[in-house]
Write an enzyme that holds these catalytic residues in place. Structure first.
Site, PDB file in Angstrom:
ATOM      1  CB  VAL A  70     -50.652 -19.448  16.042  1.00 35.10           C
ATOM      2  CG1 VAL A  70     -50.781 -19.827  17.522  1.00 35.10           C
ATOM      3  CG2 VAL A  70     -51.811 -18.556  15.625  1.00 35.10           C
ATOM      4  CB  SER A  71     -45.042 -19.871  17.348  1.00 35.85           C
ATOM      5  OG  SER A  71     -44.709 -18.726  18.102  1.00 35.85           O
ATOM      6  CB  THR A  72     -45.073 -22.621  21.782  1.00 33.54           C
ATOM      7  OG1 THR A  72     -43.730 -22.349  21.383  1.00 33.54           O
ATOM      8  CG2 THR A  72     -45.514 -23.936  21.177  1.00 33.54           C
ATOM      9  CG  ASP A 106     -45.817 -15.429  18.508  1.00 37.01           C
ATOM     10  OD1 ASP A 106     -45.372 -16.055  17.534  1.00 37.01           O
ATOM     11  OD2 ASP A 106     -45.244 -14.487  19.055  1.00 37.01           O
TER      12      ASP A 106
END
Length: 211
Positions: free
Chosen positions: A10-12, A14
């Site tokens: 999870v990233s900003t 995605d």
């Protein structure tokens, strides 16, 4: 006792962790545990070097099923992704994707089936890396356009944000159709078509409005 583990990165830019789990369960997976890495790059950080990625290697056993939204959750480097999947299969772990419902199982002994499976793994890993490289190039072009023309008219404000742009490009690389992408992102079909037609221009528009 075998278990089904969902791995999420999870990233900003995605999908959120909750979204990835909900998507998996909606596809019929019964998830026993979720292991997730937050804020790590799929390009520069190998799966085995991520905090929770390391735990994934320690935890999975023969008979277990590893579920990922798509292979890009494991990484965006061709060699790392293919090596990881083959490592898991040698251990007797089955890898399944939520998108396209792909399954990679090392149990088959038929050479033709093995060849087809390995070719598909290679294709999906290559697609993940190519999409990541295309996104980075679009970002560089957008930033450059702003620096070269700081006073240039910014044009109409984009109807999408960076997260939506990344999702459109990711789903497009995975083979999703325009209507499917529009539904997943909440964007109009016209907006999706414009992004797909010229990702560099779409990124540049975001950079102009962020400047």
């Amino acid at each position: 006792m075998s278990q089904t583990i969902l791995y999420a990165r999870v990233s900003t830019a995605d999908q959120t962790l909750d979204h990835q789990r909900t998507q998996a369960e909606a596809a019929g997976f019964r998830i026993d545990e979720v292991i997730a890495d937050h804020g790590v790059s799929g390009v520069s950080t190998k799966l085995a070097e991520r905090p929770e990625g390391k735990r994934l290697f320690d935890k999975l056993r023969a008979g277990d099923t590893l579920v990922v939204r798509w292979v890009d959750r494991l990484g965006r480097d061709y060699r790392d992704v293919t090596d990881c999947i083959r490592d898991f299969m040698r251990r007797g772990v089955v890898i399944r994707t939520v998108i396209n419902n792909m399954e990679f199982d090392g149990a088959t002994s038929d050479p033709v089936q093995q060849a087809v499976r390995d070719a598909l793994i290679a294709f999906m890993a290559a697609t993940a890396q190519a999409q990541a490289e295309a996104t980075k190039e679009a970002q560089r072009a957008g930033i450059s356009a702003v620096k070269d023309n700081p006073q240039k008219y910014r044009g109409k404000k984009p109807s999408y944000d960076r997260a939506a742009l990344e999702q459109v490009l990711s789903l497009s690389a995975e083979g999703a159709g325009t209507s499917e992408i529009a539904k997943a992102t909440g964007l109009s079909r016209q907006a999706v078509l414009r992004i797909k037609a010229d990702p560099t221009a779409a990124q540049a528009a975001l950079e102009r409005w962020a400047a």
